[in-house]
Design an enzyme around this catalytic site. Structure first.
Site, PDB file in Angstrom:
ATOM      1  N   LYS A 234       6.761   3.820  -0.892  1.00  0.00           N
ATOM      2  CA  LYS A 234       5.758   4.506  -1.709  1.00  0.00           C
ATOM      3  C   LYS A 234       5.944   6.021  -1.581  1.00  0.00           C
ATOM      4  O   LYS A 234       6.606   6.504  -0.669  1.00  0.00           O
ATOM      5  CB  LYS A 234       4.350   4.132  -1.209  1.00  0.00           C
TER       6      LYS A 234
ATOM      7  N   ASP B 178      -5.086  -1.725   3.223  1.00  0.00           N
ATOM      8  CA  ASP B 178      -4.449  -2.861   2.558  1.00  0.00           C
ATOM      9  C   ASP B 178      -4.716  -4.196   3.274  1.00  0.00           C
ATOM     10  O   ASP B 178      -4.125  -5.214   2.927  1.00  0.00           O
ATOM     11  CB  ASP B 178      -2.937  -2.600   2.434  1.00  0.00           C
TER      12      ASP B 178
ATOM     13  N   ASP C  34       7.646  -3.542  -2.243  1.00  0.00           N
ATOM     14  CA  ASP C  34       6.257  -3.082  -2.286  1.00  0.00           C
ATOM     15  C   ASP C  34       5.330  -4.127  -2.905  1.00  0.00           C
ATOM     16  O   ASP C  34       4.110  -3.994  -2.856  1.00  0.00           O
ATOM     17  CB  ASP C  34       6.181  -1.752  -3.060  1.00  0.00           C
TER      18      ASP C  34
ATOM     19  N   LYS D 115      -5.630 -11.005   2.356  1.00  0.00           N
ATOM     20  CA  LYS D 115      -4.417 -10.202   2.566  1.00  0.00           C
ATOM     21  C   LYS D 115      -4.631  -9.232   3.724  1.00  0.00           C
ATOM     22  O   LYS D 115      -5.518  -8.397   3.699  1.00  0.00           O
ATOM     23  CB  LYS D 115      -4.074  -9.424   1.289  1.00  0.00           C
TER      24      LYS D 115
ATOM     25  N   ARG E  21       1.698 -10.524  -2.283  1.00  0.00           N
ATOM     26  CA  ARG E  21       1.861 -11.867  -2.836  1.00  0.00           C
ATOM     27  C   ARG E  21       2.764 -12.729  -1.967  1.00  0.00           C
ATOM     28  O   ARG E  21       2.644 -13.956  -1.971  1.00  0.00           O
ATOM     29  CB  ARG E  21       2.371 -11.776  -4.279  1.00  0.00           C
TER      30      ARG E  21
HETATM   31  N1  BES Z   1      -1.242  -2.598  -1.731  1.00  0.00           N
HETATM   32  C1  BES Z   1      -0.633  -2.363  -2.981  1.00  0.00           C
HETATM   33  C2  BES Z   1      -1.627  -2.345  -4.141  1.00  0.00           C
HETATM   34  C3  BES Z   1      -2.624  -1.222  -4.172  1.00  0.00           C
HETATM   35  C4  BES Z   1      -2.353  -0.074  -4.866  1.00  0.00           C
HETATM   36  C5  BES Z   1      -3.848  -1.343  -3.544  1.00  0.00           C
HETATM   37  C6  BES Z   1      -3.272   0.944  -4.926  1.00  0.00           C
HETATM   38  C7  BES Z   1      -4.767  -0.324  -3.607  1.00  0.00           C
HETATM   39  C8  BES Z   1      -4.487   0.816  -4.299  1.00  0.00           C
HETATM   40  C9  BES Z   1       0.399  -3.447  -3.281  1.00  0.00           C
HETATM   41  O1  BES Z   1       1.049  -3.983  -2.183  1.00  0.00           O
HETATM   42  C10 BES Z   1       1.447  -2.823  -4.136  1.00  0.00           C
HETATM   43  O2  BES Z   1       2.124  -1.955  -3.656  1.00  0.00           O
HETATM   44  N2  BES Z   1       1.550  -3.283  -5.377  1.00  0.00           N
HETATM   45  C11 BES Z   1       2.499  -2.761  -6.289  1.00  0.00           C
HETATM   46  C12 BES Z   1       3.142  -3.920  -7.003  1.00  0.00           C
HETATM   47  C13 BES Z   1       4.324  -3.538  -7.843  1.00  0.00           C
HETATM   48  C14 BES Z   1       5.482  -3.098  -6.944  1.00  0.00           C
HETATM   49  C15 BES Z   1       4.733  -4.725  -8.668  1.00  0.00           C
HETATM   50  C16 BES Z   1       1.754  -1.856  -7.263  1.00  0.00           C
HETATM   51  O3  BES Z   1       0.620  -2.177  -7.639  1.00  0.00           O
HETATM   52  O4  BES Z   1       2.293  -0.817  -7.613  1.00  0.00           O
HETATM   53 ZN    ZN Z   2       0.043  -3.927  -0.423  1.00  0.00          ZN
HETATM   54 MN    MN Z   3       2.756  -2.850  -1.621  1.00  0.00          MN
END
Ligand code: BES
Ligand code: ZN
Ligand code: MN
Length: 501
Positions: free
Chosen positions: A273, A284, A343, A261, A347
């Site tokens: 966010k 990321d 966000d 990724k 995926r």
């Molecule tokens: N990059 C983030 C995940 C992440 C969060 C990595 C904290 C490292 C530390 C990912 O793209 C994301 O935002 N995921 C969301 C998914 C949700 C919207 C279903 C999450 O984990 O809140």
């Molecule tokens: Zn992310």
């Molecule tokens: Mn995200």
């Protein structure tokens, strides 16, 4: 960082090093080389240790005068219980020595002889070199003054053995790959754009003898990479899709595809966010960094498998053309996705990456991604989650991670949760309609794009970044995954047909 690690038959009392480090097991049991120091100090070492409260616990250090020894200073380093000494304990001890001796250019040590008879001295040598080199790592690009350890030469005292020297060389090379990945992660997002990340991959290809191909935004659209293109629309920075290919010298033991990724900054997109949540989101692209870092060293490490790496890379930004909640994207393999939360972007780009990987008909796939905050909730900041569609393959990855000293733990992909990804208007939606299990539903989403190929997914959202120095890990990007990848590719065996986990 250019550290060399050499095996030397010099006696502990005769090294010309700035520091001579010798191990002590818990309970103040002197390890190899300890006698020489004790003699040089007239048998007062026990008193020194007692006075300082030094017990020989893992990573404990105590500087003592070098007395009549060849070295300028002597350092005791704890190894903990003698009966349970592991490669990772040695890795950490080597790092502790280097950190505790920031001015030393040459560090000599008897740590290798702490390996019990019958133990794997080659693996131990690799771990020592990794620990020393990574213990000296700092990201200094934007600092006017360096406060990094000055280490140049790491001299391991021990009997002559070519295989052990090879282990040291391998450790230095792997550490350099990890450091490269850390640099990519630590670089600010303003500098490490998708274009720049692709450029770094090109450099890795050049130095590592890999084939390099790259798609720009027009080609990404033409190739039907709708997930990657969709996520990129909110940004003024164009996306890239990088493909790296490593072909070993002999007949390959198999073909493994890697997908990393590469979100160079995750603002969340329109599902923005919070300021806090965004602070560390330059990291990321840690999955991409792991793939690039690992692939840079495959040739030097003599990896016998063929390896194809895919790095989809883009920013996730809320610009005027950004995808909106409710939009539908079409992924490379034809499946359509309703994006209900922008966000959950990782995926979407991995779906395209996995689709491309499957087209190569590899024997196995690994993807690495800072995918979910839920995985951090489940396993914390140090452990990665592993999910997949083939127990044998997951087992291989776990074994390699164990040997590499990178903690990973299996999580399930429960079929009962698949329907939570059903969309009203598309083949699936990008977030679960139910509460909890966010790492698992993200994994289930990815499984839709791995086809029948044995596949393992590493959610590295926790361990990709460290919030404090710890052993051979420095605060910031950790390069997590590089060591596991090099290890699993070095020992690769074709997995048997898929059994769903
Ligand atoms: N990059 C983030 C995940 C992440 C969060 C990595 C904290 C490292 C530390 C990912 O793209 C994301 O935002 N995921 C969301 C998914 C949700 C919207 C279903 C999450 O984990 O809140
Ligand atoms: Zn992310
Ligand atoms: Mn995200």
């Amino acid at each position: 960082m250019s550290v060399t690690a050499t095996l030397s038959t010099t006696a502990p009392a005769k090294t010309n090093a700035d520091v001579l480090a010798v191990p002590v097991f818990s309970g103040r049991v002197l390890g190899p080389g300890g006698k020489a120091i004790d003699t040089a100090l007239g048998g007062t070492l026990g008193a020194f240790m007692e006075e300082a409260g030094f017990e020989g616990k893992a990573e404990e250090t105590l500087a003592v005068p070098a007395g009549g020894l060849g070295a300028r200073a002597a350092l005791l380093v704890g190894l903990g219980d003698k009966k349970t000494v592991s490669a990772d304990r040695l890795r950490r001890a080597a790092a502790a020595v280097v950190r505790r001796s920031p001015k030393a250019k040459t560090v000599a040590t008897t740590l290798l002889d702490a390996v019990p008879s019958g133990g794997d001295r080659v693996a131990a040598a690799q771990a020592l070199a990794e620990g020393a080199a990574l213990g000296a790592y700092k990201f200094l690009r934007y600092k006017q003054k360096s406060d990094a350890p000055a280490l140049e030469r790491f001299v391991v005292l021990g009997k002559k053995d070519e295989a052990v020297q090879k282990g040291l060389d391998r450790g230095v090379a792997v550490a350099a790959a990890v450091a490269w990945a850390r640099d990519l992660v630590n670089e600010p997002a303003g500098a490490m754009t998708p274009t720049q990340l692709a450029e770094e991959a090109r450099r890795a290809a050049e130095e590592g003898g890999l084939e390099y191909e790259v798609l720009d935004e027009v080609e990404i659209a033409n190739q039907g990479l709708g997930g990657l293109l969709g996520v990129s629309l909110g940004s003024d920075q164009p996306p890239r899709l990088v493909k790296l290919t490593y072909t070993p010298a002999g007949k390959p033991t198999g073909t493994v595809a890697l997908v990393g990724k590469g979100i160079t900054f995750d603002s969340g997109g329109l599902s923005l966010k919070t300021a806090d949540g965004m602070e560390t989101m330059k990291t990321d692209m840690s999955g991409a960094a792991a793939v690039i870092g690992a692939m840079s060293v495959l040739r030097a490490a003599g990896v016998p498998a063929k390896v194809i790496g895919f790095v989809p890379t883009t920013e996730n930004m809320p610009g005027g053309r950004a995808i909106k909640p409710g939009d539908v994207l079409k992924i490379r393999n034809g499946k359509t996705v309703e994006v209900l939360n922008t966000d959950a972007e990782g995926r979407l780009i991995l779906a395209d990456g996995l689709s491309l990987a499957v087209e190569e008909k590899p024997d196995a796939i690994i993807d690495l991604a800072t995918l979910t905050g839920a995985c951090v909730v489940a396993l914390g900041m140090k452990w990665a989650g592993v999910m997949g569609n083939n127990e044998g393959w997951i087992g291989q990855v776990r074994g390699a991670a164990d040997r590499a000293g990178e903690p990973i733990w299996p999580l399930p992909l429960p079929e009962e949760y698949r329907k939570d990804l059903d969309s009203e208007i598309a083949d699936l939606k990008n977030i679960s309609g139910n509460r909890g299990g966010g790492a698992l539903t993200a994994g289930l989403f990815l499984s839709e794009f791995a086809g029948d190929v044995p596949w393992a997914h590493l959610d590295i959202a926790g361990p990709a970044r460290a919030s404090a120095d710890d052993g051979y890990i420095a605060k910031g990007g950790t390069g997590f995954g590089v060591r596991t990848l090099v290890e699993v590719l070095s020992t690769f065996e074709k997995p048997k047909a898929a059994t769903r986990s």
